[in-house]
Design an enzyme around this catalytic site. Structure first.
Site, PDB file in Angstrom:
ATOM      1  N   ASP A  32      -9.628  18.974  13.390  1.00 51.48           N
ATOM      2  CA  ASP A  32      -8.454  19.208  12.596  1.00 51.48           C
ATOM      3  C   ASP A  32      -7.635  17.800  12.832  1.00 51.48           C
ATOM      4  OD1 ASP A  32      -6.205  19.634  11.683  1.00 51.48           O
ATOM      5  OD2 ASP A  32      -5.722  21.653  12.467  1.00 51.48           O
TER       6      ASP A  32
ATOM      7  N   GLU B 185      -8.956  18.378   6.650  1.00 49.51           N
ATOM      8  CA  GLU B 185      -8.152  17.839   5.234  1.00 49.51           C
ATOM      9  C   GLU B 185      -9.323  17.383   4.363  1.00 49.51           C
ATOM     10  OE1 GLU B 185      -5.033  17.471   4.674  1.00 49.51           O
ATOM     11  OE2 GLU B 185      -4.288  18.303   6.864  1.00 49.51           O
TER      12      GLU B 185
ATOM     13  N   ASP C 263       0.817  -1.351  -0.029  1.00 46.28           N
ATOM     14  CA  ASP C 263       0.107   0.029   0.215  1.00 46.28           C
ATOM     15  C   ASP C 263       0.810   1.175  -0.041  1.00 46.28           C
ATOM     16  OD1 ASP C 263      -2.111  -1.645   0.298  1.00 46.28           O
ATOM     17  OD2 ASP C 263      -2.164  -1.671   2.384  1.00 46.28           O
TER      18      ASP C 263
ATOM     19  N   LEU D 191      -4.658  16.492  12.428  1.00 41.15           N
ATOM     20  CA  LEU D 191      -3.157  16.604  12.745  1.00 41.15           C
ATOM     21  C   LEU D 191      -2.762  17.948  12.793  1.00 41.15           C
ATOM     22  CD1 LEU D 191      -1.484  14.657  14.328  1.00 41.15           C
ATOM     23  CD2 LEU D 191      -0.505  14.428  12.221  1.00 41.15           C
TER      24      LEU D 191
HETATM   25  P1  AHM Z   1      -1.335  23.869  10.033  1.00 39.66           P
HETATM   26  O1  AHM Z   1      -2.776  23.602   9.902  1.00 39.66           O
HETATM   27  O2  AHM Z   1      -0.727  24.089   8.716  1.00 39.66           O
HETATM   28  O3  AHM Z   1      -0.807  22.647  10.942  1.00 39.66           O
HETATM   29  O4  AHM Z   1      -1.113  25.154  10.853  1.00 39.66           O
HETATM   30  C1  AHM Z   1      -1.787  25.625  12.082  1.00 39.66           C
HETATM   31  C2  AHM Z   1      -0.602  25.941  12.867  1.00 39.66           C
HETATM   32  C3  AHM Z   1      -0.975  25.991  14.310  1.00 39.66           C
HETATM   33  O5  AHM Z   1      -0.854  24.683  15.040  1.00 39.66           O
HETATM   34  C4  AHM Z   1      -0.224  27.210  14.996  1.00 39.66           C
HETATM   35  O6  AHM Z   1      -0.840  27.638  16.046  1.00 39.66           O
HETATM   36  C5  AHM Z   1       0.072  27.755  13.799  1.00 39.66           C
HETATM   37  O7  AHM Z   1      -0.319  27.213  12.715  1.00 39.66           O
HETATM   38  C6  AHM Z   1       1.571  28.408  13.740  1.00 39.66           C
HETATM   39  O8  AHM Z   1       1.538  29.416  12.579  1.00 39.66           O
HETATM   40  P2  AHM Z   1       2.657  30.325  12.143  1.00 39.66           P
HETATM   41  O9  AHM Z   1       3.793  29.393  11.814  1.00 39.66           O
HETATM   42  O10 AHM Z   1       2.419  31.118  11.507  1.00 39.66           O
HETATM   43  O11 AHM Z   1       3.133  31.017  13.642  1.00 39.66           O
HETATM   44 MG    MG Z   2      -4.370  22.974  11.623  1.00 39.00          MG
END
Ligand code: AHM
Ligand code: MG
Length: 326
Positions: free
Chosen positions: A111, A94, A64, A113
């Site tokens: 969300d 996602e 896979d 992950l």
């Molecule tokens: P993601 O959904 O791509 O993981 O982004 C969300 C994350 C959060 O966990 C975090 O608070 C934020 O992006 C951090 O963003 P930055 O890198 O702009 O500070």
């Molecule tokens: Mg996120």
């Protein structure tokens, strides 16, 4: 011994006796989320072996295609929840569109992950979820256009130095730590209360030049020295919302992801990031705002809508609101 045997399921059943409004199906739904969390946790812990075992984008032993961890987490939650018969519909970071399942009483938003930039560098990441009662068996985007106040439960799982499951069903916030030797979430943090005021602030300071003057003034204020008001505050920023939120929930303080010149609505998502955490923080005695409006009063006009997010100890968030609304 008593302490070691209070696992998530037993705790939920005992809570259910106290609050008969929490139905048995609800307990089943939580068990499904906990199962998904354990599977995701196992894979997250193997992430460092990617190069050795030849993971992402390659084929595994059964031939896979092995998916990236965030897609893996999404599929795990989706399959377990949709097959469980308790969730009729899902909305996920996602998934472009809502997901229709076969039967169930609940809608689950998540969300799968969060903090993806931290996956490959052994830094804490997390899963965030929220649960609503369904309005109809036909699941469309309209069902998710409702205020966060209608959440019936929310929680998050943090994959950190240990894996923790933190949730609320409207009767306080409780935390469980995964004991990997028995594969159970064991009650470790009963009735979490966030301090009324904290000394920690969490924000991506690299964006300082892109912020409004009022926000810059607030940051300047909290980083000034003043013994009486216990300033300056300490900066702690991981860049994983769940991890930054979790630390501030336990120690007190404020997390900020504001709008800026580049992102007029901020970065974080209202439906499955901001609102579930706002539900948790209010249940713990804290507060979440977009600067003007409580996050739980906002109604997402679409499932992936973004919002500025200021969340944490009540006094800190109120103090910030005063600066923003001058
Ligand atoms: P993601 O959904 O791509 O993981 O982004 C969300 C994350 C959060 O966990 C975090 O608070 C934020 O992006 C951090 O963003 P930055 O890198 O702009 O500070
Ligand atoms: Mg996120």
């Amino acid at each position: 011994m008593e302490k070691q045997t209070m696992n998530l399921t037993r705790f939920l059943i005992e809570e259910q006796r106290k609050y008969p409004s929490a139905s048995g199906i609800f307990t089943e739904l939580f068990s499904e989320i906990a199962l998904a969390a354990k599977i995701i946790s196992r894979e997250v812990n193997k992430a460092g072996l990617v190069d050795i075992l030849g993971y992402t984008g390659s084929k595994n032993v059964t031939g896979d295609e092995v998916k990236k961890l965030d897609i893996f987490a999404n599929n795990t939650l989706k399959h377990i929840l949709c097959r469980g018969g308790n969730a009729i519909g899902l909305a996920s970071e996602e998934e472009e569109d809502v997901v229709q399942c076969e039967s169930g009483k609940y809608l689950v938003v998540f969300d799968p992950l969060d903090g993806s930039s931290n996956i490959d560098v052994n830094v804490s990441i997390g899963t965030i979820f929220g649960i609503y009662n369904k309005m109809d068996d036909f699941v469309d985007k309209k069902q998710f256009r409702r205020p966060g106040r209608e959440l019936v439960a929310a929680g998050y799982i943090i994959y950190g130095s240990s894996t923790m499951f933190v949730y609320s069903t409207g009767t306080g916030v409780h935390g469980f730590t995964l004991d990997p030797s028995v594969g159970e979430f064991i009650l470790s943090h009963k009735n979490i209360r966030i301090p009324e005021k904290g000394k920690i602030f969490s924000i991506n300071m690299g964006n300082y030049k892109k912020w409004d003057k009022n926000l810059q003034d607030y940051i300047d204020y909290i980083t000034e020295e003043d013994k009486e008001t216990k300033r300056p505050y300490s900066l702690r920023y991981i860049g994983s919302l769940v991890a930054d939120f979790h630390r501030n929930l336990l120690y007190g303080g404020i997390f900020l992801y504001p709008a800026d010149k580049k992102n007029p609505s901020g970065k974080l998502r209202l439906l499955y990031e901001a609102q579930p955490l706002a539900y948790i923080v209010e249940q713990a005695g804290g507060y979440a705002s977009d600067g003007k409006t409580p996050i739980l009063d906002k109604i997402p006009s679409e499932i992936h809508e973004r919002t500025p997010l200021f969340i944490g100890s009540k006094e800190n968030v109120k103090e910030l609101e005063k600066f923003l609304n001058r």
